[in-house]
Write a protein that holds these residues in place. Structure first.
Motif, PDB file in Angstrom:
ATOM      1  N   SER A   1      -8.722   6.283  -0.956  1.00 45.97           N
ATOM      2  CA  SER A   1      -8.131   5.528  -2.060  1.00 45.97           C
ATOM      3  C   SER A   1      -7.111   6.423  -2.745  1.00 45.97           C
ATOM      4  CB  SER A   1      -9.231   5.105  -3.043  1.00 45.97           C
ATOM      5  OG  SER A   1      -8.688   4.582  -4.237  1.00 45.97           O
ATOM      6  N   TYR A   2      -6.281   5.847  -3.607  1.00 42.84           N
ATOM      7  CA  TYR A   2      -5.360   6.638  -4.419  1.00 42.84           C
ATOM      8  C   TYR A   2      -6.032   7.150  -5.692  1.00 42.84           C
ATOM      9  CZ  TYR A   2      -1.587   4.779  -1.484  1.00 42.84           C
ATOM     10  OH  TYR A   2      -0.772   4.448  -0.433  1.00 42.84           O
ATOM     11  N   THR A   3      -7.307   6.822  -5.860  1.00 41.12           N
ATOM     12  CA  THR A   3      -8.085   7.385  -6.952  1.00 41.12           C
ATOM     13  C   THR A   3      -9.331   8.024  -6.349  1.00 41.12           C
ATOM     14  OG1 THR A   3      -9.030   6.937  -9.144  1.00 41.12           O
ATOM     15  CG2 THR A   3      -9.387   5.270  -7.447  1.00 41.12           C
ATOM     16  N   SER A   4     -10.236   8.499  -7.176  1.00 39.24           N
ATOM     17  CA  SER A   4     -11.461   9.144  -6.685  1.00 39.24           C
ATOM     18  C   SER A   4     -12.670   8.512  -7.372  1.00 39.24           C
ATOM     19  CB  SER A   4     -11.430  10.653  -6.953  1.00 39.24           C
ATOM     20  OG  SER A   4     -11.215  10.902  -8.334  1.00 39.24           O
ATOM     21  N   PHE A   5     -13.805   8.582  -6.695  1.00 40.26           N
ATOM     22  CA  PHE A   5     -15.022   7.960  -7.210  1.00 40.26           C
ATOM     23  C   PHE A   5     -16.191   8.935  -7.121  1.00 40.26           C
ATOM     24  CE2 PHE A   5     -12.369   4.589  -5.454  1.00 40.26           C
ATOM     25  CZ  PHE A   5     -12.332   3.677  -6.496  1.00 40.26           C
TER      26      PHE A   5
ATOM     27  N   ASN B   1     -15.221   5.734 -11.589  1.00 41.79           N
ATOM     28  CA  ASN B   1     -13.859   6.026 -11.158  1.00 41.79           C
ATOM     29  C   ASN B   1     -13.419   7.289 -11.886  1.00 41.79           C
ATOM     30  OD1 ASN B   1     -11.084   6.194 -10.740  1.00 41.79           O
ATOM     31  ND2 ASN B   1     -10.729   3.998 -10.934  1.00 41.79           N
ATOM     32  N   THR B   2     -13.339   8.393 -11.166  1.00 42.52           N
ATOM     33  CA  THR B   2     -13.009   9.686 -11.775  1.00 42.52           C
ATOM     34  C   THR B   2     -11.526  10.016 -11.669  1.00 42.52           C
ATOM     35  OG1 THR B   2     -13.569  10.788  -9.684  1.00 42.52           O
ATOM     36  CG2 THR B   2     -15.314  10.610 -11.327  1.00 42.52           C
ATOM     37  N   GLY B   3     -10.717   9.064 -11.175  1.00 46.54           N
ATOM     38  CA  GLY B   3      -9.291   9.303 -11.015  1.00 46.54           C
ATOM     39  C   GLY B   3      -8.468   8.745 -12.158  1.00 46.54           C
ATOM     40  N   LYS B   4      -7.157   8.614 -11.879  1.00 43.73           N
ATOM     41  CA  LYS B   4      -6.221   8.247 -12.939  1.00 43.73           C
ATOM     42  C   LYS B   4      -5.659   6.838 -12.786  1.00 43.73           C
ATOM     43  CE  LYS B   4      -4.797  13.040 -13.743  1.00 43.73           C
ATOM     44  NZ  LYS B   4      -3.647  13.997 -13.780  1.00 43.73           N
ATOM     45  N   ARG B   5      -6.162   6.073 -11.809  1.00 39.96           N
ATOM     46  CA  ARG B   5      -5.700   4.695 -11.673  1.00 39.96           C
ATOM     47  C   ARG B   5      -6.846   3.811 -11.222  1.00 39.96           C
ATOM     48  NH1 ARG B   5      -1.344   3.576  -7.190  1.00 39.96           N
ATOM     49  NH2 ARG B   5      -2.156   1.480  -7.524  1.00 39.96           N
ATOM     50  N   SER B   6      -6.741   2.529 -11.464  1.00 45.77           N
ATOM     51  CA  SER B   6      -7.806   1.604 -11.086  1.00 45.77           C
ATOM     52  C   SER B   6      -7.924   1.543  -9.569  1.00 45.77           C
ATOM     53  CB  SER B   6      -7.530   0.208 -11.645  1.00 45.77           C
ATOM     54  OG  SER B   6      -6.318  -0.301 -11.117  1.00 45.77           O
TER      55      SER B   6
ATOM     56  N   VAL C   1       0.829  -1.203   0.000  1.00 43.32           N
ATOM     57  CA  VAL C   1       0.000   0.000   0.000  1.00 43.32           C
ATOM     58  C   VAL C   1       0.867   1.257   0.000  1.00 43.32           C
ATOM     59  CG1 VAL C   1      -1.620   1.364   1.381  1.00 43.32           C
ATOM     60  CG2 VAL C   1      -2.024  -1.086   1.040  1.00 43.32           C
ATOM     61  N   LEU C   2       1.876   1.308   0.855  1.00 38.63           N
ATOM     62  CA  LEU C   2       2.697   2.512   0.972  1.00 38.63           C
ATOM     63  C   LEU C   2       3.390   2.864  -0.346  1.00 38.63           C
ATOM     64  CD1 LEU C   2       4.406   2.129   4.475  1.00 38.63           C
ATOM     65  CD2 LEU C   2       2.354   3.427   3.889  1.00 38.63           C
ATOM     66  N   PHE C   3       3.779   1.848  -1.107  1.00 40.98           N
ATOM     67  CA  PHE C   3       4.528   2.093  -2.339  1.00 40.98           C
ATOM     68  C   PHE C   3       3.679   1.928  -3.601  1.00 40.98           C
ATOM     69  CE2 PHE C   3       7.758   1.368   0.830  1.00 40.98           C
ATOM     70  CZ  PHE C   3       8.685   2.354   0.538  1.00 40.98           C
ATOM     71  N   GLY C   4       2.362   1.844  -3.433  1.00 42.25           N
ATOM     72  CA  GLY C   4       1.463   1.919  -4.579  1.00 42.25           C
ATOM     73  C   GLY C   4       1.281   0.658  -5.381  1.00 42.25           C
ATOM     74  N   ASP C   5       1.787  -0.480  -4.900  1.00 41.15           N
ATOM     75  CA  ASP C   5       1.553  -1.736  -5.609  1.00 41.15           C
ATOM     76  C   ASP C   5       0.141  -2.250  -5.367  1.00 41.15           C
ATOM     77  OD1 ASP C   5       4.116  -1.865  -6.729  1.00 41.15           O
ATOM     78  OD2 ASP C   5       4.931  -2.684  -4.874  1.00 41.15           O
ATOM     79  N   TYR C   6      -0.540  -1.679  -4.400  1.00 46.25           N
ATOM     80  CA  TYR C   6      -1.946  -2.012  -4.132  1.00 46.25           C
ATOM     81  C   TYR C   6      -2.647  -0.730  -3.729  1.00 46.25           C
ATOM     82  CZ  TYR C   6      -6.105  -4.246  -2.188  1.00 46.25           C
ATOM     83  OH  TYR C   6      -7.400  -4.624  -1.935  1.00 46.25           O
TER      84      TYR C   6
ATOM     85  N   ARG D   1     -18.295  -4.455  -2.915  1.00 42.38           N
ATOM     86  CA  ARG D   1     -17.003  -4.035  -3.463  1.00 42.38           C
ATOM     87  C   ARG D   1     -17.146  -3.901  -4.974  1.00 42.38           C
ATOM     88  NH1 ARG D   1     -12.589  -4.705  -0.206  1.00 42.38           N
ATOM     89  NH2 ARG D   1     -11.251  -4.843  -2.047  1.00 42.38           N
ATOM     90  N   THR D   2     -16.740  -2.755  -5.506  1.00 44.43           N
ATOM     91  CA  THR D   2     -16.846  -2.498  -6.940  1.00 44.43           C
ATOM     92  C   THR D   2     -15.498  -2.022  -7.453  1.00 44.43           C
ATOM     93  OG1 THR D   2     -19.165  -1.854  -6.632  1.00 44.43           O
ATOM     94  CG2 THR D   2     -18.133  -1.274  -8.727  1.00 44.43           C
ATOM     95  N   THR D   3     -14.871  -2.824  -8.309  1.00 43.87           N
ATOM     96  CA  THR D   3     -13.550  -2.502  -8.848  1.00 43.87           C
ATOM     97  C   THR D   3     -13.693  -1.887 -10.235  1.00 43.87           C
ATOM     98  OG1 THR D   3     -12.552  -4.303  -7.580  1.00 43.87           O
ATOM     99  CG2 THR D   3     -11.291  -3.440  -9.452  1.00 43.87           C
ATOM    100  N   LEU D   4     -13.051  -0.737 -10.433  1.00 43.27           N
ATOM    101  CA  LEU D   4     -13.175  -0.018 -11.695  1.00 43.27           C
ATOM    102  C   LEU D   4     -11.821   0.465 -12.184  1.00 43.27           C
ATOM    103  CD1 LEU D   4     -15.592   1.316  -9.546  1.00 43.27           C
ATOM    104  CD2 LEU D   4     -16.519   1.801 -11.808  1.00 43.27           C
ATOM    105  N   ALA D   5     -11.615   0.394 -13.486  1.00 39.46           N
ATOM    106  CA  ALA D   5     -10.436   0.994 -14.108  1.00 39.46           C
ATOM    107  C   ALA D   5     -10.611   2.510 -14.135  1.00 39.46           C
ATOM    108  CB  ALA D   5     -10.260   0.458 -15.519  1.00 39.46           C
ATOM    109  N   ALA D   6      -9.536   3.239 -14.350  1.00 37.62           N
ATOM    110  CA  ALA D   6      -9.620   4.702 -14.438  1.00 37.62           C
ATOM    111  C   ALA D   6     -10.624   5.093 -15.518  1.00 37.62           C
ATOM    112  CB  ALA D   6      -8.255   5.279 -14.761  1.00 37.62           C
ATOM    113  N   GLY D   7     -11.591   5.952 -15.155  1.00 39.43           N
ATOM    114  CA  GLY D   7     -12.597   6.421 -16.102  1.00 39.43           C
ATOM    115  C   GLY D   7     -13.767   5.489 -16.298  1.00 39.43           C
TER     116      GLY D   7
END
Length: 662
Positions: free
Chosen positions: A542-546, A572-577, A491-496, A604-610
């Motif tokens: 999250s590291y993205t936005s919804f 998913n309105t951010g730049k990463r899944s 999590v800290l290094f962005g692999d998840y 739980r809903t998983t989305l790609a960027a956009g």
């Protein structure tokens, strides 16, 4: 407990048990220690017969919490002795007694002879136990029992290791991320990893745990990302001690030699023939783990020991004894007992004592191995000195980013523990603040201009208002298990991308908590709180936005007993899944005294960027059950219901749609 509101009992305290019985089909239910309406729970016919078996249809085994039946006559005083207690427990529905020693159920034949219970009644409970054992295959040839042929190669296999990591990853909950400091870059300057939990493997296991084949500490997880040469590690401070102990062990003498004289017996009461006598010249860290003897010729079980020394005080001052033991432990000074406990795991204890310069004190420790517990003994003593973080800050010169891994551990929070520190007493919390020594360390780091990422490990909510100011990011990492360190690093290094949500409310401080000896739900948890907590139930970044759109129901009105489907658009309105956990809360309109909102579904809903998807959540008829004071029971009653949906329990994160039940 004689004043539990019926609404609180049925809406808050019982539903989890009902769900486990009726939906999960558990095969054992444990009755608790306390009394409810003057009856110990393990002797409470209303709980164990009327509610559990008659109302919920439970047909399997009820087991007492360990020692709960003995409590009938030793502490509750609702029974006169073991004979009456055993009959009372069985008649109420307790099929199996759990206790370390001195089984009350051994007295059941005497209870039958006295006419307190019939042999037929005893047989009916024995039958439940035997059925449970037959279901497990206890009496079958191993060839007929599938789990008896599971090979050892299945232990810690790749699939299980992946499951341990996935569970830890999904639990990681990001609470703060100022200026998007996370995720960290792997290729960059040297980083510091400090704090009492950074290199602490047992902390990750939680309690009531097994010991994993391998554990990845948080320090090792981080080192795997950037390389050990790019990590500066320092424990920095203790989890709770705000002082360091200058040991006086070397100033103690026994028989003219430095340290303690140790005498051992291969029996539990320090009687009979002495096995051996040795001299211990360094602070104790003695264990039978790995089949190590306490001393040559001393058995691994059933032994006892006496440790003796004389200590002449160099100053008039307060000294402190630091001890921890699995087994029987008792500390004496000049013949007076200062501390005594029987414990099944080693926990830190701190005992203070005032001494006078030049005066000699006789220190004595009595120890005994108990039950099947692995023997362990730790001991040191000395004077305490204030902690100064100057040396730490100097050590961190040239390092900008510091990962501080702190919080609590199961040596501080848990069940019935001989722990007494500021904020902690007997396994309970006297306040919910982060321990002061950690708070001060974080403040010192901020004052030195460091960018601080705080990884908080705990099994409970922590009051962290000052830490929202002294740190740049806060990751709630709980007790992550054998792969917890890898999960934190991922999590800290962005692999998840973190997706965890708080399963409890994180209050600002203890003033937001009602008295825990008061069982009313008023003002307690997100369901009844009106004040704003620090971090609300269901919250997590999250590291993205919804963006969550407007929901629709498949029906705007239903009849009692019908389910409903709610469809919620998520983008998913951010730049990463990333993964968003969409939550649905229900509130019954005009329900005086009812909860503000109650979580009834999530997905739980998983989305790609956009990407956009629809989260479809089914709400069963029981989602609309609330306590009906007129009927004195849970029921779905006609009226208007509000369905609040979003990504946390906070009103600002929720939208609402109405439903009518006819």
């Amino acid at each position: 407990l004689n004043n539990v509101n019926p609404r609180d009992l049925w809406e808050t305290y019982l539903p989890a048990f009902k769900s486990l019985v009726q939906e999960a089909d558990v095969r054992q239910v444990m009755c608790a220690y306390q009394r409810l309406d003057d009856e110990p729970c393990c002797g409470n016919t209303r709980l164990l017969q009327t509610i559990l078996r008659e109302d919920w249809g439970f047909k399997h085994i009820v087991v007492s919490d360990c020692g709960a039946v003995t409590d009938f006559f030793t502490s509750h005083k609702t029974s006169s002795d073991a004979v009456h207690a055993s009959a009372r427990a069985v008649l109420a529905g307790t099929d199996v007694e759990c206790v370390w020693q001195g089984y009350a159920y051994e007295k059941l034949p005497e209870a039958v002879a006295k006419g307190l219970i019939t042999e037929k009644e005893v047989d009916s409970h024995l039958l439940k136990v035997l059925i449970g054992r037959f279901d497990l295959g206890d009496f079958d040839d191993n060839k007929l029992v599938p789990w008896a042929s599971i090979p050892m190669s299945i232990v810690n296999n790749a699939e299980h290791r992946k499951l341990a990591l996935d569970m830890a990853l999904e639990s990681m909950t990001l609470l703060q991320n100022k200026n998007n400091i996370l995720p960290l870059k792997k290729l960059g300057k040297k980083i510091a990893v400090i704090g009492p939990n950074a290199d602490n493997e047992p902390m990750l296991w939680g309690n009531y745990n097994g010991k994993p084949v391998r554990t990845i500490s948080i320090l090792n997880g981080i080192s795997s990302k950037v390389g050990a040469n790019n990590v500066l590690y320092d424990k920095a401070c203790d989890a709770v001690e705000n002082k360091v102990t200058q040991s006086y062990f070397s100033k103690a003498t026994a028989g003219g030699k430095q340290g303690f004289k140790a005498t051992y017996w291969n029996e539990p009461e320090r009687k009979g023939t002495v096995v051996t006598t040795t001299q211990i010249s360094n602070p104790f860290k003695i264990t039978t783990a790995g089949d190590h003897e306490f001393a040559s010729g001393v058995k691994l079980t059933g032994f006892s020991a006496l440790y003796e020394t004389d200590f002449t005080a160099p100053e008039t001052e307060e000294i402190v004894f630091k001890a921890g033991a699995t087994g029987y432990f008792e500390l004496f000074v000049n013949g007076k007992s200062l501390a005594r406990y029987n414990n099944w795991r080693t926990l830190p204890s701190r005992i203070t004592y005032n001494v006078e310069k030049g005066k000699t004190y006789k220190i004595e420790i009595r120890y005994g191995q108990l039950n099947n517990w692995q023997a362990n003994l730790e001991f040191d003593f000395g004077k305490e000195l204030d902690i100064d973080f100057t040396a730490l800050i100097n050590k961190l010169k040239g390092i900008d980013q510091v990962i501080f891994v702190g919080g609590l551990s199961t040596l501080l929070e848990g069940e019935e523990m001989p722990v007494n520190y500021p904020g902690f007493k007997g396994g309970d919390r006297t306040d919910i603040e982060l321990p002061l020594v950690q708070r001060n360390c974080l403040k010192a780091l901020k004052a030195a201009g460091k960018k601080v990422i705080f990884v908080n490990c705990s099994g409970s909510a922590i009051g962290m208002v000052p830490e929202t100011e002294s740190t740049d990011a806060i990751l709630q990492a709980w007790y992550g298990g054998e792969s917890g360190g890898q999960a934190v690093a991922d999590v800290l290094f962005g692999d998840y991308n973190p997706s965890g949500k708080l399963p409890v409310t994180f209050y600002r401080d203890s003033t937001q908590l009602p008295d825990f000896e008061e069982y009313s739900m008023k003002g307690r948890t997100y369901r009844y709180m009106t004040a704003a907590p620090l971090f609300q139930f269901g919250y997590g970044l999250s590291y993205t936005s919804f963006y969550i759109g407007s929901a629709r129901l498949n029906k705007s009105a239903i009849k009692k007993g019908e389910s409903i489907s709610i469809t919620i658009p998520v983008t998913n309105t951010g730049k990463r899944s990333g993964t968003e956990i969409v939550q649905v809360y229900v509130r019954k309109v005009n329900d005086t005294g009812g909860p503000v909102k109650t979580l009834k579904g999530f997905k739980r809903t998983t989305l790609a960027a956009g990407e956009s998807k629809e989260a479809v959540i089914q709400l069963q008829p029981t989602s609309f059950e609330f306590y009906d004071a007129r009927q004195l029971k849970m029921d779905v009653t006609p009226g208007e219901y509000e369905l609040w949906y979003g990504n946390s329990s906070s009103d600002k994160d929720l939208k609402m749609i109405k439903l009518s039940i006819q």
